[in-house]
Write an enzyme that holds these catalytic residues in place. Structure first.
Site, PDB file in Angstrom:
ATOM      1  N   TYR A  83       0.837  -1.205   0.000  1.00  0.00           N
ATOM      2  CA  TYR A  83       0.000   0.000   0.000  1.00  0.00           C
ATOM      3  C   TYR A  83       0.873   1.256   0.000  1.00  0.00           C
ATOM      4  CZ  TYR A  83      -3.225  -3.581   1.808  1.00  0.00           C
ATOM      5  OH  TYR A  83      -3.965  -4.714   2.001  1.00  0.00           O
ATOM      6  N   TRP A 112      -4.083   6.010   2.738  1.00  0.00           N
ATOM      7  CA  TRP A 112      -5.438   5.451   2.832  1.00  0.00           C
ATOM      8  C   TRP A 112      -6.223   6.170   3.914  1.00  0.00           C
ATOM      9  CZ3 TRP A 112      -2.603   2.573  -0.347  1.00  0.00           C
ATOM     10  CH2 TRP A 112      -3.260   1.741  -1.267  1.00  0.00           C
ATOM     11  N   ASP A 160      -7.047   4.294   7.452  1.00  0.00           N
ATOM     12  CA  ASP A 160      -5.733   3.956   8.017  1.00  0.00           C
ATOM     13  C   ASP A 160      -5.162   5.183   8.722  1.00  0.00           C
ATOM     14  OD1 ASP A 160      -6.262   2.203   5.672  1.00  0.00           O
ATOM     15  OD2 ASP A 160      -4.384   1.255   6.281  1.00  0.00           O
ATOM     16  N   ASP A 195     -12.797  -5.256   2.423  1.00  0.00           N
ATOM     17  CA  ASP A 195     -12.979  -5.520   0.993  1.00  0.00           C
ATOM     18  C   ASP A 195     -13.722  -6.808   0.625  1.00  0.00           C
ATOM     19  OD1 ASP A 195     -11.235  -3.487   1.423  1.00  0.00           O
ATOM     20  OD2 ASP A 195      -9.692  -4.188   0.049  1.00  0.00           O
ATOM     21  N   ARG A 251      -5.489 -13.057  -0.180  1.00  0.00           N
ATOM     22  CA  ARG A 251      -6.009 -11.854  -0.839  1.00  0.00           C
ATOM     23  C   ARG A 251      -7.373 -12.138  -1.480  1.00  0.00           C
ATOM     24  NH1 ARG A 251      -4.263  -7.144   0.114  1.00  0.00           N
ATOM     25  NH2 ARG A 251      -5.123  -6.550  -1.894  1.00  0.00           N
ATOM     26  N   TYR A 281      -7.614 -12.690   4.344  1.00  0.00           N
ATOM     27  CA  TYR A 281      -7.995 -11.292   4.454  1.00  0.00           C
ATOM     28  C   TYR A 281      -9.164 -11.056   5.414  1.00  0.00           C
ATOM     29  CZ  TYR A 281      -7.145  -6.851   1.927  1.00  0.00           C
ATOM     30  OH  TYR A 281      -6.784  -5.584   1.541  1.00  0.00           O
ATOM     31  N   GLU A 301      -0.421  -7.270   8.983  1.00  0.00           N
ATOM     32  CA  GLU A 301      -1.700  -6.653   8.632  1.00  0.00           C
ATOM     33  C   GLU A 301      -2.849  -7.363   9.354  1.00  0.00           C
ATOM     34  OE1 GLU A 301      -2.240  -6.908   4.433  1.00  0.00           O
ATOM     35  OE2 GLU A 301      -3.916  -5.501   4.359  1.00  0.00           O
TER      36      GLU A 301
HETATM   37  C1  GLC Z   1      -7.183  -2.890   2.307  1.00  0.00           C
HETATM   38  C2  GLC Z   1      -8.096  -2.991   3.521  1.00  0.00           C
HETATM   39  C3  GLC Z   1      -8.504  -1.618   3.953  1.00  0.00           C
HETATM   40  C4  GLC Z   1      -7.281  -0.785   4.206  1.00  0.00           C
HETATM   41  C5  GLC Z   1      -6.321  -0.797   3.022  1.00  0.00           C
HETATM   42  C6  GLC Z   1      -4.999  -0.165   3.322  1.00  0.00           C
HETATM   43  O1  GLC Z   1      -7.850  -2.370   1.236  1.00  0.00           O
HETATM   44  O2  GLC Z   1      -9.198  -3.780   3.242  1.00  0.00           O
HETATM   45  O3  GLC Z   1      -9.313  -1.666   5.089  1.00  0.00           O
HETATM   46  O4  GLC Z   1      -7.656   0.497   4.489  1.00  0.00           O
HETATM   47  O5  GLC Z   1      -6.077  -2.116   2.622  1.00  0.00           O
HETATM   48  O6  GLC Z   1      -4.430  -0.668   4.468  1.00  0.00           O
END
Ligand code: GLC
Length: 710
Positions: A24, A28, A31, A159, A195, A352, A396
């Site tokens: 990532y 976000w 987050d 997700d 995932r 996930y 995570e």
């Molecule tokens: C994924 C998670 C989401 C989070 C993102 C970044 O998409 O599902 O909740 O905000 O990753 O960590």
């Protein structure tokens, strides 16, 4: 703590914090909210910066985007701005996420060290927060139901949650018409089995394509979108965020009438429209199908976090959370609350949002549980949340059963919320915290049984009367299973008054008449446990015995001719006049006449019978001279088999309560301590493992929680 801070430092970009180094690479939305709550404790400027960066990218209509892209980090994630094609060439995605921000801002304010920076920050950000909430009510609730809808599973933050299986199934995708795309999430070393699936991705992409075809015009999307869900988690967070936004408004003197109305409407809508009485849970609503989504995810418990659940609903939720489906107290083979009911066939411990444990969800649930009075459960979750990253790394998400970490390593919100937990609940009382009372000093000794009115209340057998009265107190006010004491209800009750009468008569009791060691042990253990309760009630402590300086030294009873504080009873008498931890000399000095009352030999089992008014001590029980041997065995057995003793063969580690650290000597050598544990361990495999690895197993000590056991 160092490691957690290092993770945040490594993921810090100068303006915000990436959720993780590889998977990532941008900013976000929610987050940042969780991350800011960690920073709040040690770098408030950065906490504010984190949210400022996000809100700088707020859309004109008030929406705060799910992702803010870093132009220098493009190329490693999908979908990026070239795919989203949002209006005005913004470098953001075109959807939002659970609106956690007001909660984070209030948290920053509450923990701020500087007195001016935080209110200034609240004043600066308040209009943005209001405009975000207003966006949700105006654009995401066209029918004015009080509940905002999400239009993409990514907006839920969860997700590929099983909750979306049915509504996402309504999204019919013809691959031929799907714009070409390449997933990049599988290029960062996280196995595909952890995932979302390709079929999920097709649908995610289909929805994004639909949004961009409609130029992100909400009214058109509302008409056309095949995925429209009023999500429990999203609305629970919105509801709680309204509550915190009102508080922020009050702090800075703004009018909060509108915010309060939002809060009431959403709270009522959650309670009434999302509650499914037959299924005994809160459910999200699929607006396309016009029906509730029957599933069993942890999101259903979120109205505890928002405060929207009624008392009755909270009890029902608690039952379900505290079952093997999600991980029951003292179950022993699970950590915290899983994201999905493990008894379901499609539960997947590694995938996930389809089974593993997530720290953010548990963090919110532990707060909710605490607010509804489920403190033991809330504490157990907190302890697990701290132990998971310590033992398995800052991942995570985690396997509820084995604790193994999955998904992205070096994950920011795991680190940030870990820091929050440490600062909030443990760092306040470091080490042998009971010695460092903070709020007010008692100054001198408070003798609790010197009430003049009671001075003549003699009894021919005060020891026996005391025991009977303790039984009365215990039956009415102690929840034996959960180890909790209802101090408030106790005060002023007839049972308590009677106890005080008898405690008064202890002045006329000669403790030398207790002669066999069993009688001594039972009497002093019981007296210790009740003087602690008496002290907590009389001093009106509400949070912890550490509220006053030296609680265990400064309260006392007169028994016969002498005074006894809890420390005198514990170290002087029951520990055979030993040296208390962190002190230089024995409890009773050489010429102290009370020395003659000490037991001759330390029985280490007493440590599992003495209740120090805190959550990490053993649950209260009542001891009788005739049965004390068996009773102490039972106390030791239940402690050794609780989460205060954890053996992890795969890491060759044993985690022990601080009790074993402070009183290590009472058990004898390291081997003797292990033999003691083996004697009581119920799990044969673990006991055998310990025997084999006595010499090389690494010992670590768990945090001690000094919060009141009420
Ligand atoms: C994924 C998670 C989401 C989070 C993102 C970044 O998409 O599902 O909740 O905000 O990753 O960590």
């Amino acid at each position: 703590m160092k490691q957690a801070k290092r993770i945040l430092e490594d993921n810090w970009t100068g303006a915000y914090t990436k959720p993780s180094p590889g998977l990532y690479p941008h900013q976000w939305n929610w987050d940042s909210g969780f991350i800011a709550m960690g920073y709040a404790h040690y770098d408030e400027k950065r906490a504010m910066q984190e949210l400022r960066s996000l809100f700088q990218n707020q859309w004109e209509n008030g929406m705060v985007p799910q992702i803010v892209f870093n132009p220098e980090a493009l190329g490693h994630y999908f979908p990026e701005p070239d795919f989203w094609q949002v209006p005005d060439g913004r470098l953001t995605s075109g959807i939002t996420m659970p609106p956690l921000h007001a909660i984070a801002c209030l948290h920053i304010y509450e923990h701020a060290k500087s007195t001016s920076r935080a209110p200034d920050f609240l004043r600066e950000i308040f209009p943005n927060l209001v405009s975000l909430h207003r966006y949700l009510y105006l654009n995401r609730d066209p029918e004015k139901s009080g509940l905002a809808y999400i239009r993409h599973p990514w907006e839920s933050g969860l997700d590929n949650s099983p909750a979306w299986d049915v509504p996402i199934g309504n999204v019919v995708v013809d691959r031929k018409n799907l714009p070409p795309y390449r997933r990049k999430d599988l290029e960062h070393g996280v196995p595909a089995e952890q995932r979302p699936s390709d079929a999920d991705y097709d649908r995610y992409v289909y929805l994004v394509d639909l949004f961009r075809r409609h130029g992100y015009r909400e009214d058109e999307i509302y008409r056309e979108c095949p995925f429209l869900v009023q999500d429990v988690l999203f609305n629970a967070i919105l509801c709680r965020a309204n509550r915190d936004l009102s508080e922020i408004g009050r702090i800075i003197g703004e009018d909060v009438t509108e915010v309060e109305e939002w809060q009431q409407t959403t709270s009522k809508a959650i309670r009434e429209k999302m509650w499914c009485p037959e299924c005994r849970k809160f459910e999200s609503i699929d607006l396309v199908a016009g029906e509730n989504i029957h599933t069993a995810t942890a999101a259903s418990f979120m109205p505890l976090f928002s405060g929207a659940a009624s008392e009755e609903q909270s009890g029902i939720l608690y039952e379900s959370m505290n079952s093997i489906s999600f991980c029951a107290l003292r179950q022993g083979n699970c950590f915290t609350i899983r994201n999905y009911d493990m008894t379901r066939e499609d539960f997947d411990a590694r995938n996930y949002w389809r089974g593993p444990v997530w720290i953010n969800i548990n963090w919110m649930l532990s707060q909710g549980l605490k607010e509804y009075g489920y403190r033991e459960k809330s504490d157990a979750i907190r302890r697990d949340m701290i132990q998971l990253p310590i033992r398995f790394g800052f991942y995570e998400f985690f396997d509820s059963q084995t604790g193994k970490g999955y998904g992205a390593p070096g994950f920011s919100w795991t680190a940030a919320l870990f820091l929050d937990l440490i600062y909030e609940y443990y760092e306040r009382d470091p080490g042998y915290g009971k010695r460092t009372g903070k709020r007010h000093a008692l100054g001198k000794k408070t003798i609790l049984n010197l009430d003049r009115k009671r001075s003549h209340a003699g009894s021919s057998d005060p020891a026996g009367a005391l025991m009977a009265s303790i039984t009365g107190l215990r039956d009415r006010f102690c929840e034996m299973g959960r180890g909790l004491v209802d101090y408030e209800a106790m005060k002023g009750s007839p049972e308590y008054e009677r106890y005080r009468d008898i405690a008064g008569s202890l002045r006329f009791f000669n403790p030398k008449t207790l002669s066999p060691p069993e009688e001594k042990k039972a009497f002093w253990v019981n007296l210790y446990n009740t003087i602690v309760i008496h002290g907590i009630v009389e001093l009106g402590l509400t949070a912890s015995v550490t509220e006053v300086a030296d609680f265990f030294i400064n309260i006392a009873y007169n028994v016969g001719d002498y005074q006894f504080s809890p420390d005198d009873m514990e170290h002087g008498i029951l520990r055979a006049n030993a040296r208390p931890p962190y002190r230089m000399s024995r409890q009773f000095a050489k010429n102290d006449p009370r020395r003659s009352l000490s037991v001759e030999e330390i029985d280490p089992r007493i440590h599992f019978a003495l209740v120090c008014g805190s959550r990490s001590c053993p649950p209260i029980r009542f001891y009788e001279a005739e049965k004390i041997d068996l009773q102490l065995d039972a106390a030791a057995e239940s402690f050794v088999n609780s989460s205060e003793v954890i053996i992890l063969p795969e890491r060759n580690k044993i985690f022990l309560s601080q009790i074993f650290h402070w009183y290590g000597k009472d058990f004898g050598t390291r081997e003797a301590m292990f033999s003691f544990l083996m004697l009581f361990l119920a799990d044969r495999e673990k006991s055998e493992y310990l025997e084999e690895h006595m010499n090389d197993i690494k010992v670590e000590y768990l945090f001690y929680d000094w919060n009141l056991n009420h």
